[in-house]
Enzyme design. Structure first.
Site, PDB file in Angstrom:
ATOM      1  N   THR A 110       0.825  -1.256  -0.016  1.00 41.73           N
ATOM      2  CA  THR A 110       0.179   0.014  -0.049  1.00 41.73           C
ATOM      3  C   THR A 110       0.876   1.236   0.117  1.00 41.73           C
ATOM      4  OG1 THR A 110      -0.101   0.012   2.456  1.00 41.73           O
ATOM      5  CG2 THR A 110      -1.921  -1.149   0.873  1.00 41.73           C
ATOM      6  N   LYS A 167       3.878  -7.275   3.635  1.00 41.22           N
ATOM      7  CA  LYS A 167       3.554  -5.763   3.356  1.00 41.22           C
ATOM      8  C   LYS A 167       3.300  -5.156   4.861  1.00 41.22           C
ATOM      9  CE  LYS A 167       0.344  -3.328   3.281  1.00 41.22           C
ATOM     10  NZ  LYS A 167      -0.541  -2.363   4.283  1.00 41.22           N
ATOM     11  N   THR A 208       0.112  -8.656  12.549  1.00 39.56           N
ATOM     12  CA  THR A 208       0.566  -7.159  12.359  1.00 39.56           C
ATOM     13  C   THR A 208       0.652  -6.927  11.095  1.00 39.56           C
ATOM     14  OG1 THR A 208       1.773  -7.939  14.221  1.00 39.56           O
ATOM     15  CG2 THR A 208       2.139  -5.638  13.685  1.00 39.56           C
ATOM     16  N   GLU A 262       5.561   3.591   7.480  1.00 40.87           N
ATOM     17  CA  GLU A 262       5.035   4.871   6.776  1.00 40.87           C
ATOM     18  C   GLU A 262       6.004   6.008   7.307  1.00 40.87           C
ATOM     19  OE1 GLU A 262       0.361   4.111   5.624  1.00 40.87           O
ATOM     20  OE2 GLU A 262       0.827   5.029   7.704  1.00 40.87           O
ATOM     21  N   ASN A 303      -0.555  10.297   6.260  1.00 40.67           N
ATOM     22  CA  ASN A 303      -1.855   9.918   7.263  1.00 40.67           C
ATOM     23  C   ASN A 303      -2.617  10.967   7.380  1.00 40.67           C
ATOM     24  OD1 ASN A 303      -1.452   7.177   7.832  1.00 40.67           O
ATOM     25  ND2 ASN A 303       0.492   7.811   8.684  1.00 40.67           N
ATOM     26  N   THR A 355      -7.294  10.334  -0.119  1.00 41.93           N
ATOM     27  CA  THR A 355      -7.379  11.322  -1.318  1.00 41.93           C
ATOM     28  C   THR A 355      -6.203  11.226  -2.110  1.00 41.93           C
ATOM     29  OG1 THR A 355      -7.065  13.238   0.034  1.00 41.93           O
ATOM     30  CG2 THR A 355      -9.393  12.644  -0.481  1.00 41.93           C
TER      31      THR A 355
END
Lengths: 402, 402
Positions: free
Chosen positions: A148, A174, A185, A271, A397, A402
Site C-alpha cells: 500500500t 506488506k 501485524t 510509513e 496519514n 485522497t
C-alpha cells in the site's frame, strides 16, 4: 541454512501472478495477486486481535477450518473491512480464483489491504482474475502488488536440510501503517515445500509470531486486516515432520529467520520512516519483562521523534520504560545508543552522564540505529523493531484516502 | 457557580510570584514560580503512575505526609528527573523557599518540568528565590513561568456558595508533550479558600482526576513528573466540609469545572496541535467501556493524523475502538463528525455510508472538532480530549533538547 532468491516462488511447486484490476487508479501498480501451490498444503495462520475484523480474514479462517488450502488471492487498495457486502465479496473472490485454477473455493484463502469502509469493487476483481498468469518468476511482481504505502518489496527465502533433504521456505510481506503487535501485524505469506503437519506448523507459527512480527511497532495502531499465512506443500519429499524435535527445530530456525527478516523490513519501511530503530533490553529478570520494556520504548512517539532528529534524548527512553507496566528498578539502568558508527553510553545507574553530543548525533544519524537499555537485573533480553516518527508519517496519514 | 478571573490568586489568602532564574537561556521567559497561602492549607495531590518518578515529586509526597502545606516552588526548563543529586536539589529548593517565606521546609512543596536527565542548576534557583515578589496580581506571570513547549497560559477560576458563604477555586496548568493519562498527567496547581478536610479533598481530587486530566491524550507518553496539587486554606470561613454530602457536592462540581477546563486547555495546546479533538462514545453498556473506547480513538496516531488533514477517515476510528481491549459489538456502531459548522454521519451499523465529502472536510477544518461513536448498546457515555498530530509535533520533538 542459506539465504536464496525467489521469495514465495522459491519452494518447489509454488508459483504466483499479479495484475492491475482497477481497484487502484494508478495503472502502473498491480493490485491483485495470486499465490498457488501445485498440490494441496498443510496450512497455519495467525490473525489480528483487533475486535473489528475484516471480512476476508473471517472467510480465510473458515476456509482453514480443515488446515488445508492451495491458493491465496490478495488485493491491495481496499481493505474490505467495515464495508458493504464485505463477506459476500470475500467469498466471491475465492470463488473466482477457484474457477480460474480448477480448485474447490474452500481451498482458496483471501486477504485484502487498503482503505477501510469502502465497498470492494468485486466486479473488477472477478474480471481480472482470469488474466492472472502464473509463473515461478513472478515473486517480485506479487510482492509489489500487495503493497500500500510501503516503498519497498519485502521478500526473503532460505534453504535448509531436513533428513538430508533440501527444503525451501520463502515469504513476502506488506507493512507500512497501522503496524503494532497483536498478531500477524500486517499481511505476510510464507510458502515451503517442507512436509510438516498443519497442527505443528500452527504451533511454530504462533511461537515465532510472538518474537518477530509482534515485536514490530510503527504507529501503535493494530489493523483490522492483519494476517500471516504459511503454506507447506511437502514437495521437497522429506519425511513429514509431525512432532517437535530435532527436525522441527531446524524448520523453526528457518521460519524464525524468514519471519524476523520480514519483520525488520516492515519496521524499516514504516510509513514515512527514515531509519530502522531496534530497541533492545538486556539483562532483564525475564524475557517478558524485556519484551514489554522494549516494545514501550519502540512505541513512544517522543522516542521516535527524537530518533527522527538524531537527538540522544535518553530521558524519554527511561520515561517510556517507566510507563510500560513492567516491573524494573530504574536506579540500575544503563542506556546506550549504537549504530555502525559506534556505541555511546548516555545513562548509568538511572542517571545521566556527560557525553560527547557530536558522537551521539553521528551514531543516531545512520539508517539503522539501536537503543540498548541494560537493566543489570538478570540475564534475559529481547529486541523490538520500529522506526522514527517523521513529517512524512503525518503527511501520508493526514490525507490517506485522497 | 460563576467563572471569574485571577486563577490561583483568585481565592482569599493566595498570592504568587515568578522570576527568570537562569535555568532557561531565554531571559524573556520566567522559569521559577512560587505560590503561597497566608495560612496553612489542607492539601491533596495526585502523581504520575510512571515507575520512573522525578525527585521533586518524591519530595512533595514526603512533605504531604501530614496533608498540610503552605507554598509550592515550581521550575520549568529542567525536570530534575533521572538527574544527579536530584533528591538533594529538590530538598534545597524547598529549603530556600521556606527561608524566603519564613516557613518550615516541610510545608513547601516542589515541582519541576522540562528536560529529563540534566542536573538541576540549584545554585541559580537558590540565588533567585529571594527576589521573588508575591502579589495577588501575579497569576498570569506564574501561569507563564511553568510552561515548557506550551503556547498558552492555562488559567481558570470559579466562585461557588457553601452554606451561604462565597468560596473561590482557581487553577493553573502546564501540558504540551508526554501527555497521557495515569495521573495528574501534567503539572496543575489549584487553590481554594473553601474550608475542606484534606482526606475528603483527596477523595474528590482522585475521582475528578479520573474524568478530567486522565481523559487527555496528546502523545501516549506518561511523564515522570506529572502531578496535580490542591491547596485549601479555609479563608472563606465556611463551616469546614468534612464528609461527603450536599456541600461537598457543590465543591466537587466546582472542582470538576476547573479541572475539566484545564484538561481541555491542555489538549487544545498539545505539542504542535492545530485543533482540539473531543472523542465521545455514547450509548455504551457502562462508563468504563465508553472511556476505554474514547481514549483509544483519542490516542490513535492514525486518527490524529487524519484530523490534521481534516480527512473523514472514520475506518480508523472503528479500528482504534477494535484494538482498545473494551468489549463492544462493531455491527451496531454509528460514527459522526461534528463541529460548530454541523454534524455528519459517516458510518451506521458498522458500515460506511456515502456522505458529502465537502461538508465533512468543512466540519473537520474547524479549531475544535468532535468524533462521536454511538454504540447503541446502553446509556453510558464518556468524552476524552486530544489534538491532531502535526508536522510541528514532529519538529518540536525531533530536537527538543537543543
Amino acid at each position: 541454512m542459506k539465504e536464496i532468491q525467489g521469495g514465495i516462488c522459491a519452494a518447489n511447486g509454488f508459483s504466483a501472478g499479479a495484475v492491475h484490476s482497477g481497484i487502484r487508479k494508478s495503472r502502473t501498480k498491480e493490485d491483485l495477486a495470486l499465490i498457488v501451490s501445485s498440490s494441496p498444503c498443510d496450512c497455519a495462520a495467525v490473525y489480528t486481535r483487533n475486535q473489528v475484523k475484516a471480512d476476508p480474514l473471517l472467510v480465510t479462517k473458515q476456509h482453514l477450518a480443515d488446515h488445508r488450502a492451495q491458493a491465496i488471492i490478495v488485493n491491495s487498495g481496499n481493505a474490505n473491512a467495515c464495508a458493504r457486502n464485505g463477506h459476500a465479496h470475500a467469498v466471491r473472490a475465492c470463488q473466482a480464483a477457484a474457477a480460474h485454477l480448477g480448485l474447490d473455493p474452500q481451498d482458496v484463502l483471501v486477504a485484502s489491504t487498503g482503505v477501510i469502509g469502502v465497498e470492494l469493487p468485486i466486479d473488477r476483481i472477478e474480471a481480472a482474475i482470469p488474466s492472472i498468469q502464473l509463473s515461478k518468476e513472478n515473486n517480485d511482481l506479487c510482492a509489489r502488488a500487495i503493497l500500500t504505502t510501503d516503498t519497498k518489496e519485502k521478500v526473503v527465502a532460505v534453504t535448509f536440510t531436513i533428513d538430508q533433504t533440501t527444503c525451501t521456505l520463502g515469504g513476502i510481506a506488506k507493512g507500512s501503517g497501522m503496524i503494532h503487535p497483536n498478531m500477524g501485524t500486517m499481511l505476510a505469506f510464507l510458502t515451503t515445500d517442507c512436509a510438516i503437519d498443519a497442527q505443528l506448523l500452527q504451533t511454530l507459527l504462533v511461537r515465532q509470531t510472538q518474537v518477530t512480527f509482534n515485536r514490530v511497532s510503527v504507529d501503535g495502531d493494530t489493523s483490522t486486516n492483519d494476517m500471516c499465512i504459511v503454506m507447506a506443500n511437502g514437495e521437497a519429499h522429506n519425511p513429514k515432520i509431525v512432532t517437535e524435535g530435532e527436525q522441527s527445530a531446524v524448520f523453526e530456525e528457518a521460519l524464525h529467520y524468514v519471519m524476523e527478516a520480514l519483520a525488520k523490513m516492515i519496521a524499516a519501511d514504516g510509513e514515512g520512516a527514515g531509519r530502522l530503530m531496534t530497541c533492545t533490553v538486556t539483562n532483564a529478570a525475564d524475557e517478558h519483562t524485556a519484551e514489554t520494556l522494549a516494545m514501550s520504548i519502540c512505541s513512544s512517539s517522543l522516542v521516535k521523534a527524537a530518533m527522527f532528529g538524531a537527538d540522544a534524548n535518553w530521558g524519554r527512553v527511561l520515561c517510556a520504560m517507566g510507563y510500560s507496566g513492567a516491573a524494573f528498578d530504574p536506579s540500575t539502568v544503563s542506556v546506550r545508543f549504537a549504530s555502525q558508527v559506534g556505541v555511546i553510553t548516555v545513562c548509568e545507574q538511572g542517571k545521566g552522564l556527560v557525553f560527547d553530543e557530536t558522537l551521539a548525533k553521528e551514531i543516531l544519524s545512520q539508517d539503522a540505529v539501536e537503543i540498548i537499555a541494560d537493566l543489570h537485573q538478570g540475564t534475559a533480553q529481547a529486541s523490538c523493531w520500529g522506526c522514527d516518527l517523521t513529517y512524512d508519517y503525518v503527511k501520508i496519514n493526514g490525507d490517506y484516502r485522497t
